[in-house]
Design a protein around this motif. Sequence first.
Motif: not given
Length: 148
Positions: A20-44
């Motif tokens: 159950s601890k392993k399952e929690q780790k898999v499901d506990s992604f940082d919501e600030s990075i997942t589920g968003k559309y990340w548009k490229l602004k700066i490359l190198k």
Amino acid sequence: MKIKIFVITVLSIFVMSCNSKKEQKVDSFDESITGKYWKLKILKGKDIKMEENQKREIFFTLKANDSTVSGFAGCNSLVGQFSIEKGNRIRFKSMSTTLMACQGISFNESEFLKVFELADNYTIKDDILSLNIGRRAPLAVFEAVYLK
């Protein structure tokens, strides 16, 4: 006999709690990075602007439910897998793209795709995501775009 049953029961509970601890780790992604559309602004270190011939802007999204990454690299679509660990560590793997030939686009897709190979950590501040390698300057900087 009672001792054997007791030991087996305790071991079973221990194994189940570990799973159950392993399952929690898999499901506990940082919501600030997942589920968003990340548009490229700066490359190198260089600002990125959408070219006239480009079908759409360069972006990627991370889906927590199946640990997939998808997006658009300027000419070709991209897909792959990702994992996030403590300390804002991120890994991309099994990345692949379509093989379209796009004429008239000067954007170097291979430089963009290299970011996913090299990045090992990320930072987020005020809807700005930086994919980094070590403690160096960001490989790429993205802005969260909220779709209506």
